[in-house]
Design a protein around this motif. Structure first.
Motif, short mmCIF file in Angstrom:
data_model
loop_
_atom_site.label_atom_id
_atom_site.label_comp_id
_atom_site.label_asym_id
_atom_site.label_seq_id
_atom_site.Cartn_x
_atom_site.Cartn_y
_atom_site.Cartn_z
N GLY A 179 0.82 -1.22 0.00
CA GLY A 179 0.00 0.00 0.00
C GLY A 179 0.85 1.26 0.00
O GLY A 179 0.33 2.37 0.08
N ILE A 180 2.16 1.07 -0.07
CA ILE A 180 3.07 2.23 -0.03
C ILE A 180 3.27 2.76 -1.45
O ILE A 180 3.55 2.00 -2.37
CB ILE A 180 4.42 1.83 0.60
CG1 ILE A 180 4.21 1.49 2.08
CG2 ILE A 180 5.46 2.94 0.44
CD1 ILE A 180 5.37 0.78 2.74
N ALA A 227 11.42 2.03 -0.25
CA ALA A 227 10.53 0.95 0.20
C ALA A 227 10.84 0.57 1.65
O ALA A 227 11.95 0.80 2.13
CB ALA A 227 10.70 -0.29 -0.68
N CYS A 228 9.86 -0.04 2.30
CA CYS A 228 10.06 -0.58 3.65
C CYS A 228 10.36 -2.06 3.49
O CYS A 228 9.51 -2.82 3.04
CB CYS A 228 8.79 -0.36 4.47
SG CYS A 228 8.89 -1.05 6.13
N ARG A 229 11.60 -2.47 3.82
CA ARG A 229 12.02 -3.87 3.64
C ARG A 229 12.48 -4.45 4.97
O ARG A 229 13.68 -4.70 5.16
CB ARG A 229 13.18 -3.96 2.65
CG ARG A 229 12.90 -3.43 1.27
CD ARG A 229 14.11 -3.69 0.37
NE ARG A 229 14.08 -2.80 -0.76
CZ ARG A 229 14.61 -1.58 -0.76
NH1 ARG A 229 15.22 -1.13 0.32
NH2 ARG A 229 14.51 -0.82 -1.84
N LYS A 240 4.32 -3.88 8.35
CA LYS A 240 4.66 -2.50 7.99
C LYS A 240 5.18 -2.41 6.56
O LYS A 240 5.13 -1.36 5.93
CB LYS A 240 5.71 -1.94 8.95
CG LYS A 240 5.17 -1.60 10.33
CD LYS A 240 6.20 -0.89 11.18
CE LYS A 240 5.66 -0.55 12.56
NZ LYS A 240 5.57 -1.70 13.48
N SER A 241 5.74 -3.53 6.07
CA SER A 241 6.22 -3.56 4.69
C SER A 241 5.09 -3.27 3.71
O SER A 241 5.33 -2.84 2.59
CB SER A 241 6.82 -4.94 4.39
OG SER A 241 5.86 -5.96 4.69
N MET A 242 3.83 -3.48 4.14
CA MET A 242 2.68 -3.26 3.25
C MET A 242 1.93 -1.96 3.57
O MET A 242 1.58 -1.21 2.67
CB MET A 242 1.72 -4.45 3.37
CG MET A 242 2.30 -5.74 2.85
SD MET A 242 1.15 -7.13 3.00
CE MET A 242 1.56 -7.76 4.61
N HIS A 243 1.64 -1.74 4.87
CA HIS A 243 0.83 -0.56 5.22
C HIS A 243 1.66 0.60 5.76
O HIS A 243 1.12 1.65 6.06
CB HIS A 243 -0.28 -0.93 6.22
CG HIS A 243 0.18 -1.70 7.43
ND1 HIS A 243 1.04 -1.17 8.35
CD2 HIS A 243 -0.10 -2.96 7.85
CE1 HIS A 243 1.26 -2.08 9.31
NE2 HIS A 243 0.59 -3.18 9.02
N GLY A 244 2.96 0.42 5.87
CA GLY A 244 3.81 1.47 6.43
C GLY A 244 3.69 1.51 7.95
O GLY A 244 2.95 0.73 8.56
N ILE A 265 6.75 -8.30 3.09
CA ILE A 265 7.07 -8.13 1.66
C ILE A 265 8.31 -7.25 1.48
O ILE A 265 8.82 -6.66 2.43
CB ILE A 265 5.86 -7.61 0.84
CG1 ILE A 265 5.53 -6.17 1.19
CG2 ILE A 265 4.66 -8.53 1.01
CD1 ILE A 265 4.63 -5.51 0.14
N GLY A 266 8.79 -7.16 0.26
CA GLY A 266 9.97 -6.36 -0.03
C GLY A 266 11.26 -7.02 0.43
O GLY A 266 12.32 -6.40 0.45
#
Lengths: 89, 403
Positions: free
Chosen positions: B32-33, B211-213, B326-330, B357-358
């Motif tokens: 969602g980022i 990105a958040c990885r 958090k990788s998806m919604h931050g 994810i990421g």
């Protein structure tokens, strides 16, 4: 110009380390001077403000940054480079 | 001892404007980022976030409500409606006085601060709207929930940075278990994706620009999100007698303070909190199959968190799954624990573990099963949700399958 950059950077680091500028060894790392990660981020902010430049630095990957922070001398050289690049010398 | 169960849930966040859409995105490992839609974006160096898109407050709230509801309050009320409408509870008489609301938010009405500072500083005006104070205060969202549903028991807001929601939900749990309330509306909300809110985070130099990885060796920082999640916590016998649908049981909570550093996490503090939550829940480490990680995607958090989990769980750390949604919604900051509890409930109810994810490169300092990139099926009896805040305040919640 170069000396001014050197003096200003040393003054910023000295303030952060709570030392006299004359006591800052150019070969020292920030850790040697007792500056932690928050102190580093604050020093970079002070450098950006003093020279009106953008310093590319991400605290998550300090080693991958183009901005070399391995020693005081390295920081001075990096700031000189950025000033030349961003302010046209 | 009084037991506490969850009988309602609602959310709006970057993955969806309700629970089914959010869980679908988590199952599919959708991100969602995206690029932020903000004024003066060109003056920001961080330009991505988990922003709630396709959102039109005017379609949901009237003019008088919008004059009083900051974006974080709007998100709260949307999530609260989903959690409470149709959950079968009517708050009147004694139940009203035995029910309350405790919500987490770190910043409260950040957009209201931002817009009105602009008015007085940038535009030079000497007058602001009369409702600025009641709109921006941190307890505004909790107060509007109390008024909307007639909740007259213990009610307040909690601000402990990134642990706000976990503290709020933990306290709601304790209030019911301790006999001070029978129903608590709880969770949290954050709407910090304003120019000033992003600029402030930029200053700390811990934000990723791409990105958040979490847990990936090439992670380069956190990404902010926004939104809310709200739950109905209810005393078990109360829920059982009225035949309520029970989503999960809240079985334990622990909170501690590192008393060490204003931003750096502590392995000992995190491990102590995890062990405390297990003890409070009377769970053995081997009962836990899943942990929803704090997992911010910063260099410091993820390695410290993995070390803390290894310490607290011993050999069992290698058998459990730990993922960071958090990788998806931050990172929803004060609202993050609430949205992340949705992933815990999904694990318990549906047997689906949301992925991290990421994830691109293994990091020897994060050598746990982080459920990389693809959701997984597993039968989960109990799970934990971690939150470790700036300021060294830690809060861990333990959930179990519905009794």
């Amino acid at each position: 110009m170069s000396d001014t950059i050197r003096d200003k950077v040393i003054a910023i680091i000295a303030e952060q380390a709570v030392l006299e500028p004359g006591d800052i060894d150019p070969e020292a790392s920030l850790a040697d001077l007792g500056i932690d990660s928050l102190g580093l981020v604050e020093s970079i902010f002070a450098i950006e403000e003093a020279f009106d430049i953008q310093v590319p630095f991400n605290a998550n990957e300090p080693d991958q940054s183009d901005f070399d922070i391995s020693s005081v001398a390295a920081i001075i050289a990096a700031v000189e480079g950025l000033v030349a690049e961003q302010k046209g010398g | 001892m009084r037991r506490v169960v969850i009988t309602g849930q609602g959310t709006i966040n970057a993955l969806g404007h309700d629970v089914p859409k959010t869980l679908e995105a988590m199952r599919e490992g959708r991100c969602g980022i995206a690029e932020l839609e903000l004024r003066d974006l060109d003056r920001l160096s961080v330009r991505i976030g988990g922003q709630v898109k396709g959102y039109d407050p005017e379609a949901l709230f009237n003019r008088q409500q919008i004059a009083l509801y900051d974006r974080f309050t709007q998100f709260t009320l949307i999530a609260a409606h989903q959690a409470l409408d149709g959950c079968g509870l009517t708050f009147a008489g004694e139940l009203a006085t035995r029910s309350g609301v405790v919500l987490g938010t770190a910043g409260g009405g950040v957009n209201t601060w931002d817009e009105n500072y602009r008015t007085v500083y940038e535009e030079g005006k000497n007058r602001v709207h009369p409702f600025v104070v009641p709109k921006l205060m941190n307890n505004a969202a909790a107060s509007h929930v109390s008024m909307e549903w007639n909740l007259k028991g213990p009610s307040f807001s909690v601000a402990t940075a990134c642990a706000s929601s976990n503290h709020a939900m933990g306290l709601a749990f304790q209030l019911i278990r301790g006999g001070l309330a029978d129903v608590m509306v709880t969770g949290g909300s954050e709407a910090m994706l304003s120019f000033g809110g992003v600029k402030a985070w930029e200053g700390l130099r811990v934000m990723s620009k791409d990105a958040c990885r979490p847990f990936s060796a090439n992670r380069n920082g956190m990404v902010q999100g926004e939104g809310a999640a709200v739950f109905v916590f209810e005393e078990y016998e109360h829920a059982r007698k009225r035949g309520a649908e029970i989503l999960a049981e809240v079985v334990g909570f622990a909170m501690t303070s590192d008393a060490a550093d204003i931003v750096m996490p502590s392995k000992q503090g995190a491990a102590r909190t995890i062990s405390g939550a297990l003890k409070d829940a009377r769970l053995n480490p081997s009962d836990v199959c899943y942990i929803n990680a704090h997992g911010t995607g910063t260099a410091a958090n993820d390695k410290v968190e993995c070390a803390a989990v290894a310490d607290a769980f011993g050999h069992h750390a290698d058998d459990l799954m730990i993922s960071s949604t958090k990788s998806m919604h931050g990172h929803l900051i004060g609202g993050t624990g609430a949205v992340e509890l949705l992933a815990c409930i999904m694990a318990l109810r549906d047997g689906i573990i949301a992925p991290t994810i990421g994830y691109e490169e293994a990091d020897p300092e994060c050598a746990l099963d982080v459920v990389p990139n693809v959701a997984r099926e597993a039968k989960v009896e109990a799970c934990l949700s971690n939150a470790f805040a700036f300021g060294g305040f830690n809060a861990v919640i333990a959930l179990r399958r519905a009794p």
